[in-house]
Write a protein that holds these residues in place. Structure first.
Motif, PDB file in Angstrom:
ATOM      1  N   ASP A 213       0.812  -1.224   0.000  1.00  0.00           N
ATOM      2  CA  ASP A 213       0.000   0.000   0.000  1.00  0.00           C
ATOM      3  C   ASP A 213       0.842   1.269   0.000  1.00  0.00           C
ATOM      4  O   ASP A 213       0.306   2.364  -0.081  1.00  0.00           O
ATOM      5  N   LEU A 214       2.157   1.121   0.134  1.00  0.00           N
ATOM      6  CA  LEU A 214       3.003   2.311   0.263  1.00  0.00           C
ATOM      7  C   LEU A 214       3.226   2.977  -1.091  1.00  0.00           C
ATOM      8  O   LEU A 214       3.876   2.426  -1.974  1.00  0.00           O
ATOM      9  N   LYS A 215       2.674   4.152  -1.214  1.00  0.00           N
ATOM     10  CA  LYS A 215       2.697   4.860  -2.480  1.00  0.00           C
ATOM     11  C   LYS A 215       2.776   6.344  -2.199  1.00  0.00           C
ATOM     12  O   LYS A 215       2.048   6.837  -1.340  1.00  0.00           O
ATOM     13  N   GLY A 216       3.654   7.044  -2.905  1.00  0.00           N
ATOM     14  CA  GLY A 216       3.728   8.495  -2.713  1.00  0.00           C
ATOM     15  C   GLY A 216       5.151   9.007  -2.825  1.00  0.00           C
ATOM     16  O   GLY A 216       5.985   8.396  -3.493  1.00  0.00           O
ATOM     17  N   ASP A 217       5.448  10.130  -2.141  1.00  0.00           N
ATOM     18  CA  ASP A 217       6.791  10.719  -2.249  1.00  0.00           C
ATOM     19  C   ASP A 217       7.792   9.983  -1.344  1.00  0.00           C
ATOM     20  O   ASP A 217       7.481   8.931  -0.791  1.00  0.00           O
ATOM     21  N   GLU A 218       8.968  10.612  -1.126  1.00  0.00           N
ATOM     22  CA  GLU A 218      10.047   9.940  -0.368  1.00  0.00           C
ATOM     23  C   GLU A 218       9.599   9.492   1.014  1.00  0.00           C
ATOM     24  O   GLU A 218      10.234   8.618   1.618  1.00  0.00           O
ATOM     25  N   SER A 219       8.557  10.119   1.545  1.00  0.00           N
ATOM     26  CA  SER A 219       8.151   9.767   2.909  1.00  0.00           C
ATOM     27  C   SER A 219       7.769   8.285   3.012  1.00  0.00           C
ATOM     28  O   SER A 219       7.801   7.717   4.094  1.00  0.00           O
ATOM     29  N   VAL A 220       7.444   7.641   1.879  1.00  0.00           N
ATOM     30  CA  VAL A 220       7.102   6.213   1.961  1.00  0.00           C
ATOM     31  C   VAL A 220       8.321   5.390   2.382  1.00  0.00           C
ATOM     32  O   VAL A 220       8.176   4.322   2.968  1.00  0.00           O
ATOM     33  N   ILE A 221       9.515   5.916   2.105  1.00  0.00           N
ATOM     34  CA  ILE A 221      10.711   5.168   2.510  1.00  0.00           C
ATOM     35  C   ILE A 221      10.785   5.121   4.046  1.00  0.00           C
ATOM     36  O   ILE A 221      11.072   4.089   4.641  1.00  0.00           O
ATOM     37  N   ASP A 222      10.468   6.265   4.669  1.00  0.00           N
ATOM     38  CA  ASP A 222      10.453   6.288   6.137  1.00  0.00           C
ATOM     39  C   ASP A 222       9.386   5.344   6.680  1.00  0.00           C
ATOM     40  O   ASP A 222       9.603   4.636   7.653  1.00  0.00           O
ATOM     41  N   GLU A 223       8.244   5.359   6.014  1.00  0.00           N
ATOM     42  CA  GLU A 223       7.175   4.452   6.469  1.00  0.00           C
ATOM     43  C   GLU A 223       7.607   2.997   6.319  1.00  0.00           C
ATOM     44  O   GLU A 223       7.330   2.161   7.170  1.00  0.00           O
ATOM     45  N   ALA A 224       8.298   2.704   5.208  1.00  0.00           N
ATOM     46  CA  ALA A 224       8.733   1.329   4.966  1.00  0.00           C
ATOM     47  C   ALA A 224       9.741   0.894   6.022  1.00  0.00           C
ATOM     48  O   ALA A 224       9.756  -0.256   6.449  1.00  0.00           O
ATOM     49  N   ARG A 225      10.585   1.859   6.441  1.00  0.00           N
ATOM     50  CA  ARG A 225      11.595   1.559   7.474  1.00  0.00           C
ATOM     51  C   ARG A 225      10.955   1.042   8.758  1.00  0.00           C
ATOM     52  O   ARG A 225      11.542   0.246   9.473  1.00  0.00           O
ATOM     53  N   GLU A 226       9.764   1.545   9.029  1.00  0.00           N
ATOM     54  CA  GLU A 226       9.045   1.117  10.237  1.00  0.00           C
ATOM     55  C   GLU A 226       8.609  -0.345  10.122  1.00  0.00           C
ATOM     56  O   GLU A 226       8.407  -1.022  11.113  1.00  0.00           O
ATOM     57  N   ILE A 227       8.431  -0.780   8.881  1.00  0.00           N
ATOM     58  CA  ILE A 227       7.873  -2.119   8.672  1.00  0.00           C
ATOM     59  C   ILE A 227       8.964  -3.177   8.496  1.00  0.00           C
ATOM     60  O   ILE A 227       8.840  -4.298   8.951  1.00  0.00           O
ATOM     61  N   ILE A 228      10.038  -2.784   7.831  1.00  0.00           N
ATOM     62  CA  ILE A 228      11.044  -3.790   7.486  1.00  0.00           C
ATOM     63  C   ILE A 228      12.443  -3.192   7.580  1.00  0.00           C
ATOM     64  O   ILE A 228      12.650  -2.018   7.259  1.00  0.00           O
ATOM     65  N   SER A 229      13.385  -3.992   8.047  1.00  0.00           N
ATOM     66  CA  SER A 229      14.753  -3.477   8.045  1.00  0.00           C
ATOM     67  C   SER A 229      15.375  -3.870   6.698  1.00  0.00           C
ATOM     68  O   SER A 229      15.441  -5.046   6.340  1.00  0.00           O
ATOM     69  N   PHE A 230      15.737  -2.857   5.940  1.00  0.00           N
ATOM     70  CA  PHE A 230      16.185  -3.052   4.563  1.00  0.00           C
ATOM     71  C   PHE A 230      17.079  -1.873   4.224  1.00  0.00           C
ATOM     72  O   PHE A 230      16.904  -0.782   4.762  1.00  0.00           O
ATOM     73  N   ASP A 231      18.046  -2.067   3.335  1.00  0.00           N
ATOM     74  CA  ASP A 231      18.927  -0.970   2.957  1.00  0.00           C
ATOM     75  C   ASP A 231      18.251  -0.129   1.856  1.00  0.00           C
ATOM     76  O   ASP A 231      18.214  -0.528   0.695  1.00  0.00           O
TER      77      ASP A 231
END
Ligand code: HAM
Length: 414
Positions: A213-231
């Motif tokens: 569901d993560l869609k949009g500007d760079e802020s989705v990267i921060d949101e993704a960080r909350e969900i998964i640890s990934f580089d």
């Protein structure tokens, strides 16, 4: 008995072919300006080239057949696997990176509808040998510039299959691929059912659903960080450079792509005005060389759905000036020779091949929308002049051959 063309195929008449060639010409020009060089591979390949890694979706849609010696072959459904086969066989010692582009027909046994055909054309590129974010930036920029030059209204979405793949890594490959495929199809119901069926634990399930569901500007990267640890640094650097290049895009971490070989950044481009089949370009980074017997070679590329682009693209080819050379009976060879000289000067010239009289030749010239008629009779030959009629204004003049050619060349049709 009338024979129809096969379902899902099309015929292209001259007006349409001229438009298609014009669009193709622009695509080539831009790809070449980025240093990409054209390659071509066979229309059919060994079936296994596509079954090894392309994914179930593609395999189900394959035009596969046995030849007379019992070899299993397939009409190519896409060109990335053939290009990588060629790379491994022929180009592995060439300096890296390699920049290739192609324009070719592909075949998929899909249910035909607007924008979806069983034979369609792809214009694509493969940038072979780099795993840098700069390689992704280059191919995305190139796809963007091509579509922009055709004045198409489109939306670019960028994701990274590594995120979903690493989330799904506890599952075996087959299950993970099936989940990716359901995500790619946007079949949320099917996805939920399948995750139920294979007993995906609640936590993973929630994570998968949140990531897609993560869609949009760079802020989705921060949101993704909350969900998964990934580089996420590759995506972040890519994002920065694309902003600097004024490439407009949106992140969409739910992009799964229909083909199995992607490993990293993936992207899709959608056009307005196409209905359900609005994806006009798809691509991303992948690794196929090692699967085809070469050493591991990170690559990235895309393919533009040429037919879909043609449907939304308003480009009109410049029409060539057409001259009809009309001759009296007995003067045909004279007419043919004049026509040849005019063609050499760069003109498009048609002559009578029906042995028609002057009146019928003239009406044919009007029917085919010729710009000028050059009438050759005994009188004209005697005077060494040509009777030239402008078929748009109906004005008629006697001109020398040289004057006539200059007049014809000076008219550019719109
Ligand atoms: P793909 O997304 O399967 O990717 O196809 C690329 C484009 O081909 C699609 O975005 C769509 O516009 C067009 N296309 C696909 N199927 C049809 C069809 N049946 N009728 C008309 N157009 C169609 C690939 O093929 C990858 N090889 C792209 C790539 C290159 N990835 C890395 N390098």
């Amino acid at each position: 008995m009338k024979i129809e063309r096969p379902r899902g195929t099309r015929d292209f008449l001259p007006d349409e072919m001229e438009k298609r060639r014009e669009i193709e010409r622009k695509m080539r020009e831009i790809a070449e300006s980025f240093g990409y060089r054209e390659i071509a591979t066979p229309t059919f390949e060994h079936l296994e080239l596509f079954t090894l890694k392309s994914g179930e979706g593609i395999v189900d849609e394959m035009y596969a057949f046995k030849d007379k010696s019992g070899r299993e072959l397939a009409l190519r459904p896409e060109l990335t696997a053939p290009v990588m086969r060629m790379f491994v066989n022929e180009c592995s010692v060439m300096p890296r990176p390699l920049r290739f582009y192609y324009f070719g027909n592909c075949f998929r046994y899909e249910r035909p509808q607007k924008g979806r055909y069983r034979e369609f054309w792809q214009f694509g590129v493969e940038l072979i040998g780099s795993r840098s974010y700069l390689a992704d930036a280059e191919v995305i920029n190139l796809a963007y510039r091509i579509l922009d030059s055709l004045s198409i209204k489109f939306e670019l979405q960028i994701g990274h299959v590594g995120i979903l793949r690493s989330l799904l890594s506890p599952l075996d490959n087959e299950k993970a691929s099936k989940i990716m495929r359901l995500i790619d199809k946007g079949d949320e119901e099917g996805l939920l059912e399948y995750m139920d069926e294979i007993d995906v634990d609640e936590n993973l399930r929630e994570k998968v659903l949140s990531v897609i569901d993560l869609k949009g500007d760079e802020s989705v990267i921060d949101e993704a960080r909350e969900i998964i640890s990934f580089d996420f640094s590759h995506l972040e650097r890519l994002s920065e450079i694309l902003h600097d290049l004024d490439v407009e895009f949106e992140f969409n971490l739910g992009i799964a792509r229909g083909l199995d070989y992607y490993t990293g950044v993936v992207f899709e481009i959608y056009a307005e005005g196409l209905g359900a089949q609005k994806q006009i370009c798809g691509g991303g980074s992948y690794e196929l060389a090692s699967l085809f017997g070469g050493s591991e070679t990170p690559s990235t590329g895309f393919a533009i759905g040429f037919d879909r682009v043609c449907e939304v693209c308003g480009v009109e080819p410049e029409k060539e000036t057409t001259v009809a050379v009309i001759s009296f009976k007995g003067l045909e060879s004279y007419a043919f020779r004049i026509a040849d000289r005019m063609r050499k000067a760069g003109l498009r010239v048609v002559v009578d091949v029906m042995e028609r009289n002057i009146r019928r030749q003239m009406s044919f010239a009007n029917e085919i929308d010729a710009d000028y008629a050059v009438i050759i009779g005994p009188e004209e030959i005697e005077k060494g002049l040509l009777a030239v009629k402008d078929l748009k204004t109906q004005e008629q003049k006697n001109l020398s051959e040289e004057e006539a050619i200059t007049t014809f060349l000076s008219r550019k049709r719109v």
